[in-house]
Design a protein around this motif. Structure first.
Motif, short mmCIF file in Angstrom:
data_model
loop_
_atom_site.label_atom_id
_atom_site.label_comp_id
_atom_site.label_asym_id
_atom_site.label_seq_id
_atom_site.Cartn_x
_atom_site.Cartn_y
_atom_site.Cartn_z
N PHE A 127 1.11 -1.08 0.31
CA PHE A 127 0.11 -0.03 0.06
C PHE A 127 0.88 0.98 -0.27
CE2 PHE A 127 -2.74 -3.36 1.71
CZ PHE A 127 -4.42 -2.89 0.42
N CYS A 128 0.77 2.06 1.35
CA CYS A 128 0.75 3.29 1.11
C CYS A 128 2.58 3.65 0.97
CB CYS A 128 0.79 3.84 2.36
SG CYS A 128 1.81 4.66 3.03
N GLY A 129 3.14 4.94 0.63
CA GLY A 129 4.76 5.01 0.55
C GLY A 129 5.62 5.35 1.98
N SER A 130 4.54 4.86 2.61
CA SER A 130 5.63 4.47 3.95
C SER A 130 6.89 3.30 3.50
CB SER A 130 4.65 4.21 5.15
OG SER A 130 4.33 5.34 5.29
N GLY A 131 5.94 2.33 3.20
CA GLY A 131 7.40 0.61 3.13
C GLY A 131 6.90 0.53 3.96
N CYS A 132 6.55 0.16 4.57
CA CYS A 132 7.34 -1.23 6.35
C CYS A 132 7.23 -2.41 5.15
CB CYS A 132 5.20 -0.65 7.19
SG CYS A 132 5.22 0.58 7.60
N GLU A 133 8.32 -2.53 6.26
CA GLU A 133 8.51 -4.15 6.15
C GLU A 133 8.03 -5.05 6.30
OE1 GLU A 133 13.03 -3.60 5.27
OE2 GLU A 133 12.35 -1.90 6.28
N THR A 134 7.81 -6.03 5.91
CA THR A 134 6.82 -7.06 6.12
C THR A 134 8.39 -8.71 5.72
OG1 THR A 134 6.25 -7.76 3.94
CG2 THR A 134 5.11 -6.57 5.57
N ARG A 135 7.30 -9.69 7.14
CA ARG A 135 7.86 -10.86 6.88
C ARG A 135 6.63 -11.70 6.77
NH1 ARG A 135 10.66 -14.48 11.23
NH2 ARG A 135 7.81 -14.87 11.67
N VAL A 136 6.81 -12.24 5.46
CA VAL A 136 5.36 -13.26 4.75
C VAL A 136 5.90 -14.42 4.86
CG1 VAL A 136 4.21 -13.57 2.03
CG2 VAL A 136 5.26 -11.42 3.03
N GLY A 137 4.60 -15.26 5.32
CA GLY A 137 5.01 -16.71 5.90
C GLY A 137 4.34 -17.56 4.37
N VAL A 138 4.98 -18.64 4.10
CA VAL A 138 4.00 -19.30 3.09
C VAL A 138 3.67 -20.87 3.47
CG1 VAL A 138 4.53 -20.18 0.47
CG2 VAL A 138 4.74 -17.90 1.35
N ARG A 139 2.50 -21.33 3.17
CA ARG A 139 2.33 -22.35 3.16
C ARG A 139 1.37 -22.64 1.83
NH1 ARG A 139 2.42 -26.74 7.48
NH2 ARG A 139 0.39 -28.00 7.19
N GLY A 140 1.93 -24.35 2.13
CA GLY A 140 1.49 -24.85 0.75
C GLY A 140 1.26 -24.07 -0.35
N VAL B 263 0.61 -12.19 7.08
CA VAL B 263 1.53 -11.35 7.15
C VAL B 263 2.40 -10.57 8.11
CG1 VAL B 263 2.59 -9.12 5.64
CG2 VAL B 263 1.00 -11.16 4.74
N GLU B 264 3.69 -10.54 8.73
CA GLU B 264 3.31 -9.50 9.81
C GLU B 264 4.41 -8.98 9.71
OE1 GLU B 264 3.72 -12.68 11.87
OE2 GLU B 264 5.91 -12.89 12.57
N GLY B 265 4.53 -7.43 10.74
CA GLY B 265 5.38 -6.58 10.50
C GLY B 265 7.08 -7.44 10.53
#
Ligand code: SF4
Length: 717
Positions: free
Chosen positions: A15-28, A34-36
């Protein structure tokens, strides 16, 4: 209960231009969480939109198949048929009207590789500079402001300045809702250093204004007068940095190559802007203006933030120049905590569109289509014969859609944006979109614009493709491909390459993978004021982003531009080196407030201004489809209770807002948030076209429209 996750990956919010960094969990093969990212600049925080990054991948309206209009209906076809039809439509338009009969309209939501490739295809291949996009609607005035003041676009500071600022000056930005995680860092600073002051300039009493030491509830569109008055007062009281002015600043009027003027000329110019002379115009008291100037002047380190409230007006460039002027007059730049800082609205309007020069007047890395040397440099880089790039600037957003209406632009490719709802005076430009041969590429179907398409191409979304985003502090991040897109959707880069090949420009588009395009773009940035040669894919995969300038692979990135010893491009000794200016000095412009483009009259006695709220984003094509956000009201008109009482309007009553251009019906919400005479609507409404009433007058320099000031009447219906 914990959601099982097979693997975690680093990414960034869509989303916005703040550009928050995330940790993305994948399964199957699915994104499941998605968390910060704790190590990110956002310290693990995300706002509600960030937390819903997973949900937007799986909304029910994801576009899955290419479509072509047949007998008035969009029907599913193969990719080959869709691309062949798109290319044939473009070839016809070029045959009838030449290269300038076609256009690309892009987005600050495309990856850098995608905007760069579209720019190269249209300017270098097809031979038209009709390449523009929605960043023209949000950040153009800031981009022109930076370029004219410092010689180079983009802010000079970084988010770490927040921890050093003693005063925050927030103007035309509702950060608590529109850049909420950056705002939480500001609030951290306020919590740990209670003497920190916050000045908020906004016609509404927003959630941001609630944290203000001083809230100036300004009349919309009078920011230049206010900032001039503050400059007057700072000079009158001697709260300026004379040594900084003498060594690093020049004064000019109009353009950067106008004859230099003196500080005394500037002071004389400002006499018309003494606080008591402009207080009524601004809807403020002279004491409030003086206090704002005093708080600024006595501060050790001032960090200013602004965004659409300043940019979206016909004086947007002047307002940006004056914001930067306040920093230059007081030496509040290039020290920790002292920085002018515009906030970007989209995840990649800066790096993707401004840096790559994907706007009608621009070429990559700060170059301009109007400069022969710049064109020749790009022709050489792109392996083109000299003279291939047109010397004529293309059409910026509003004139581009007007040219569609007039039949001059006959075909356009629209990617990752919804201009049928987001353009000001939207009904007028919908006519143009209906008339032109329109190829629309989006990850959602339907949108207002997609419904007008002759060809619709389904696009992959953030974790379904790979590319680079860059946010407000010039930090580039890699977004990795983690899952497959739905149905037959493809990445925008693949689509651009396939489309370009069909138009005969396959040879130009030899770089076709995200990494190959990125490496080409890195090479082009080398030696420019944007130099990010050192931001390799390998480093992006490992690090939580890198901030340019970053000219070598061992460089850690640059927080403070222009500061010798910190910015590798600043070669002079001393406090600061504005190296992008030929004389090494930044410019303070003598900037007039000028008359309102649209004066209030007895027919249109009130001012409509627009904005956003925390939970939704833009025209809500994404957030409006997320079930968790569906109950949130986005269809109301805020008006002052006194104005409501005069009209006999109660909460929930229908009111009609009419400007000289059009009308929109909304439900009234009497609120002390707005000042008397001002009404406020959200840009998000999906049911009602707020932009039927907004103004399509543009800043004459930046071409950015005046969404924030429209003369309207409000009637109880
Ligand atoms: Fe995403 Fe912006 Fe919210 Fe950060 S502040 S989580 S970037 S929407």
């Amino acid at each position: 209960e914990a959601i099982p996750v097979d693997s975690w990956h680093k990414s960034v919010c869509r989303f916005c231009g703040s550009g928050c960094e995330t940790r993305v969990g994948v399964r199957g093969g699915k994104v499941v969480k998605v968390e910060g990212l704790q190590e990110g600049w956002n310290r693990g925080r995300l706002c509600i939109k960030g937390l819903l990054n997973r949900e937007i991948l799986y909304v029910s309206d994801r576009a899955q198949y290419p479509m072509v209009r047949k007998n008035g209906q969009l029907v599913r076809v193969s990719w080959d048929e869709a691309l062949d039809t798109a290319a044939a439509g473009f070839r016809d338009a070029i045959a009838q009207g030449g290269p300038d009969a076609v256009a690309f309209y892009g987005s600050g939501q495309l990856f850098t590789q995608e905007s760069y490739t579209a720019n190269k295809l249209f300017k270098g291949g097809i031979g038209t500079n009709n390449v523009d996009g929605n960043p023209r609607l949000c950040m153009a005035s800031a981009a022109f402001g930076y370029k004219s003041v410092f010689g180079a676009d983009e802010p000079s500071g970084c988010y770490d300045d927040i921890e050093h600022a003693t005063t925050f000056f927030v103007i035309g930005a509702n950060m608590a809702e529109c850049h909420p995680v950056v705002w939480e860092r500001v609030r951290d600073r306020i919590r740990t250093a209670p003497q920190t002051r916050v000045i908020v300039v906004d016609p509404r009493r927003t959630p941001t204004a609630r944290d203000a030491t001083l809230h100036l509830q300004i009349r919309p569109g009078t920011d230049v007068a206010l900032l001039n008055a503050m400059s007057y007062e700072l000079l009158r009281t001697g709260l300026v940095d004379r040594a900084f002015i003498d060594n690093f600043v020049t004064f000019r009027k109009g353009t950067a190559d106008a004859p230099p003027l003196t500080l005394e000329d500037f002071q004389k110019f400002l006499e018309d802007y003494a606080p008591e002379k402009v207080a009524d115009l601004c809807g403020l008291s002279s004491a409030e203006i003086r206090e704002a100037a005093r708080l600024w002047g006595i501060s050790q380190a001032v960090m200013s933030f602004w965004t659409m409230g300043l940019n979206q007006q016909t004086h947007g460039v002047a307002a940006n120049r004056m914001m930067m002027a306040l920093h230059l007059l007081t030496g509040q730049i290039g020290r920790p905590g002292a920085s002018p800082f515009s906030l970007t609205g989209q995840p990649n309007a800066g790096g993707g569109v401004r840096d790559t020069g994907s706007l009608a007047h621009a070429l990559p890395a700060g170059r301009l289509v109007s400069k022969e040397k710049d064109r020749h440099e790009m022709e050489k880089s792109w392996g083109l014969p000299e003279g291939r790039i047109s010397p004529n600037p293309g059409l910026s957003a509003v004139p581009l859609f007007e040219a569609m209406r007039e039949g001059k632009v006959r075909a356009a490719l629209v990617m990752a944006t919804n201009p049928a709802r987001s353009l000001p005076n939207a009904d007028r430009y919908r006519e143009g979109m209906e008339k032109a041969f329109l190829v629309v590429c989006d990850s959602i179907f339907p949108t207002d614009t997609a419904q007008m398409a002759d060809v619709f191409l389904p696009a992959a979304m953030w974790a379904e493709k790979e590319g680079v985003f860059s946010q407000s502090e010039r930090r580039y991040h890699l977004v990795q491909k983690l899952v497959e897109p739905p149905g037959e959707a493809r990445s925008d880069l693949e689509i651009l390459v396939a489309f370009g090949e069909r138009l005969g420009h396959g040879e130009l588009l030899k770089a076709r993978t995200p990494e190959a395009v990125w490496d080409e773009w890195r090479r082009i940035s080398a030696g420019s004021t944007y130099d990010f040669t050192g931001i390799t894919y390998a480093r992006l995969k490992e690090l939580p982003g890198l901030v340019w300038p970053c000219p070598s692979e061992d460089h850690p990135g640059t927080c403070h531009r222009y500061v010798p010893g910190k910015d590798p491009l600043a070669k002079k000794e001393g406090r600061i080196d504005f190296y992008a200016r030929p004389d090494g000095r930044a410019i303070v412009y003598l900037s007039e407030q000028g008359p309102f483009r649209e004066a209030l009259t007895s027919d249109y006695p009130m001012t409509l201004t627009t904005g956003r709220r925390l939970e939704h984003w833009h025209t809500a094509t994404l957030t409006g489809r997320i079930p968790q956000l569906q109950g949130i009201d986005i269809d109301y008109l805020e008006l002052h209770p006194g104005d409501a009482a005069v009209m006999g309007v109660k909460e929930g009553d229908w009111v009609q807002v009419t400007s000289a251009r059009g009308s929109v019906r909304l439900q009234a919400k009497p609120s002390m948030r707005v000042r008397p005479g001002v009404v406020f609507a959200l840009m998000h409404s999906m049911k009602h076209l707020v932009n039927a009433a907004t103004s399509d007058s543009v800043d004459p320099t930046s071409g950015q429209p005046e969404y924030k000031v429209a003369a309207v009447r409000v009637e109880h219906v």
